[in-house]
Write a protein that holds these residues in place. Sequence first.
Motif, PDB file in Angstrom:
ATOM      1  N   TRP A   1      -2.340 -14.982  -4.075  1.00 44.53           N
ATOM      2  CA  TRP A   1      -3.648 -14.572  -3.566  1.00 44.53           C
ATOM      3  C   TRP A   1      -4.368 -15.781  -2.964  1.00 44.53           C
ATOM      4  CZ3 TRP A   1      -5.813 -11.138  -8.140  1.00 44.53           C
ATOM      5  CH2 TRP A   1      -4.962 -10.034  -8.295  1.00 44.53           C
TER       6      TRP A   1
ATOM      7  N   MET B   1     -13.537  -5.187  -4.721  1.00 48.39           N
ATOM      8  CA  MET B   1     -14.326  -5.532  -3.540  1.00 48.39           C
ATOM      9  C   MET B   1     -15.823  -5.484  -3.821  1.00 48.39           C
ATOM     10  SD  MET B   1     -12.174  -3.928  -0.328  1.00 48.39           S
ATOM     11  CE  MET B   1     -11.837  -2.336  -1.075  1.00 48.39           C
TER      12      MET B   1
ATOM     13  N   THR C   1       0.837  -1.200   0.000  1.00 51.36           N
ATOM     14  CA  THR C   1       0.000   0.000   0.000  1.00 51.36           C
ATOM     15  C   THR C   1       0.876   1.256   0.000  1.00 51.36           C
ATOM     16  OG1 THR C   1      -1.737  -1.155   1.217  1.00 51.36           O
ATOM     17  CG2 THR C   1      -1.774   1.256   1.282  1.00 51.36           C
TER      18      THR C   1
ATOM     19  N   ASP D   1      -7.287  -8.542  -5.437  1.00 51.18           N
ATOM     20  CA  ASP D   1      -6.962  -9.577  -4.454  1.00 51.18           C
ATOM     21  C   ASP D   1      -7.935  -9.594  -3.283  1.00 51.18           C
ATOM     22  OD1 ASP D   1      -6.036  -7.065  -3.718  1.00 51.18           O
ATOM     23  OD2 ASP D   1      -4.351  -7.836  -2.568  1.00 51.18           O
ATOM     24  N   CYS D   2      -8.916  -8.685  -3.297  1.00 51.87           N
ATOM     25  CA  CYS D   2      -9.877  -8.589  -2.193  1.00 51.87           C
ATOM     26  C   CYS D   2     -11.299  -8.933  -2.632  1.00 51.87           C
ATOM     27  CB  CYS D   2      -9.861  -7.183  -1.597  1.00 51.87           C
ATOM     28  SG  CYS D   2      -8.288  -6.712  -0.863  1.00 51.87           S
TER      29      CYS D   2
ATOM     30  N   ASP E   1     -14.071  -1.894  -9.276  1.00 48.39           N
ATOM     31  CA  ASP E   1     -13.664  -2.094  -7.879  1.00 48.39           C
ATOM     32  C   ASP E   1     -13.763  -3.569  -7.551  1.00 48.39           C
ATOM     33  OD1 ASP E   1     -13.170  -2.018  -5.181  1.00 48.39           O
ATOM     34  OD2 ASP E   1     -15.127  -1.196  -4.640  1.00 48.39           O
TER      35      ASP E   1
ATOM     36  N   GLY F   1      -3.192  -5.623  -7.046  1.00 50.11           N
ATOM     37  CA  GLY F   1      -3.237  -6.242  -5.722  1.00 50.11           C
ATOM     38  C   GLY F   1      -1.987  -5.946  -4.927  1.00 50.11           C
ATOM     39  N   ARG F   2      -1.950  -6.407  -3.696  1.00 47.48           N
ATOM     40  CA  ARG F   2      -0.811  -6.134  -2.827  1.00 47.48           C
ATOM     41  C   ARG F   2       0.311  -7.158  -2.997  1.00 47.48           C
ATOM     42  NH1 ARG F   2      -4.883  -3.464  -1.009  1.00 47.48           N
ATOM     43  NH2 ARG F   2      -6.163  -5.331  -1.161  1.00 47.48           N
TER      44      ARG F   2
ATOM     45  N   ALA G   1     -14.799 -10.542  -3.106  1.00 49.09           N
ATOM     46  CA  ALA G   1     -15.618 -11.439  -2.297  1.00 49.09           C
ATOM     47  C   ALA G   1     -16.229 -12.533  -3.163  1.00 49.09           C
ATOM     48  CB  ALA G   1     -16.719 -10.649  -1.594  1.00 49.09           C
TER      49      ALA G   1
ATOM     50  N   GLU H   1     -15.340 -14.784  -5.947  1.00 45.87           N
ATOM     51  CA  GLU H   1     -14.270 -15.335  -6.779  1.00 45.87           C
ATOM     52  C   GLU H   1     -14.786 -15.776  -8.143  1.00 45.87           C
ATOM     53  OE1 GLU H   1     -12.044 -18.385  -4.879  1.00 45.87           O
ATOM     54  OE2 GLU H   1     -11.424 -17.123  -3.194  1.00 45.87           O
TER      55      GLU H   1
ATOM     56  N   ASP I   1      -7.931  -3.565  -6.355  1.00 45.08           N
ATOM     57  CA  ASP I   1      -8.146  -4.460  -5.211  1.00 45.08           C
ATOM     58  C   ASP I   1      -8.661  -5.820  -5.680  1.00 45.08           C
ATOM     59  OD1 ASP I   1      -7.333  -2.674  -3.193  1.00 45.08           O
ATOM     60  OD2 ASP I   1      -9.285  -1.687  -3.229  1.00 45.08           O
TER      61      ASP I   1
END
Length: 241
Positions: free
Chosen positions: A125, A73, A50, A92-93, A71, A118-119, A95, A97, A90
């Motif tokens: 992931w 998420m 981040t 990798d976040c 987005d 992603g991070r 909900a 899949e 995001d």
Amino acid sequence: MMRQLALPLPVAASSDARDVIADASNDAARSWLAKPEAWPLGRLALFGATGLGKTHLARAAAARFGWRWLDGMGLRGLPAPAPQGSVIDDADCVADEAALLHVINLCAERGETLLLIGREAPARWPVRLPDLASRLRATQAVGIGPASDALLRALLGKFLADRQLRVEPEMQAWLLARLPRDAASLAEAVARLDHAALGLGGRITRALARLALAEWLEAPQLCDDSETEARLPSPSPTPLL
């Protein structure tokens, strides 16, 4: 003491490629983002901790190539076709899949460009669907490393200029020696300094900085110990970016 009312005016995030500051930490990412036609399977994953500038780089590329912004998420169902391509922030976040898997598959079928943000690299992931894990492992990934001292100085100067704050080079060096070394933290610090300066009606000094940042940073970080001054060299007295 008479104080001004500090209004929380937003500072819009730029998507202009001219605002991207070149640095060794983002050199590989900039090279990949400049040539989406060279992406294997038509997709790329951009990853990093981040505050390293992933979203900034991606928004500049999206504006250049006309990609749609999604987005991760909030990703649900199947989005409409986007011939120019899509970015999933995001990613990798997510909900859902299954929704991400469908987007990857549809973009491949339609020949649409897809950028995932992603991070960590997508192969790491924590996804449960085997087919999604397979697609992610097959995705070309490029990371952004820690910012250099030069980039941190440039970023601080830019964030100050964005808010029309004039701060002496020596004061900028004092701040850089004490602030966390990432773009998000620099932006947060500048926002707090701006709010404090507006409220008190004065210029940004060490005393004001201690007052504005005391609740956010640990007290020892705001001390005047000379050894902390040496963490970064003083910036040259050039105009703000």
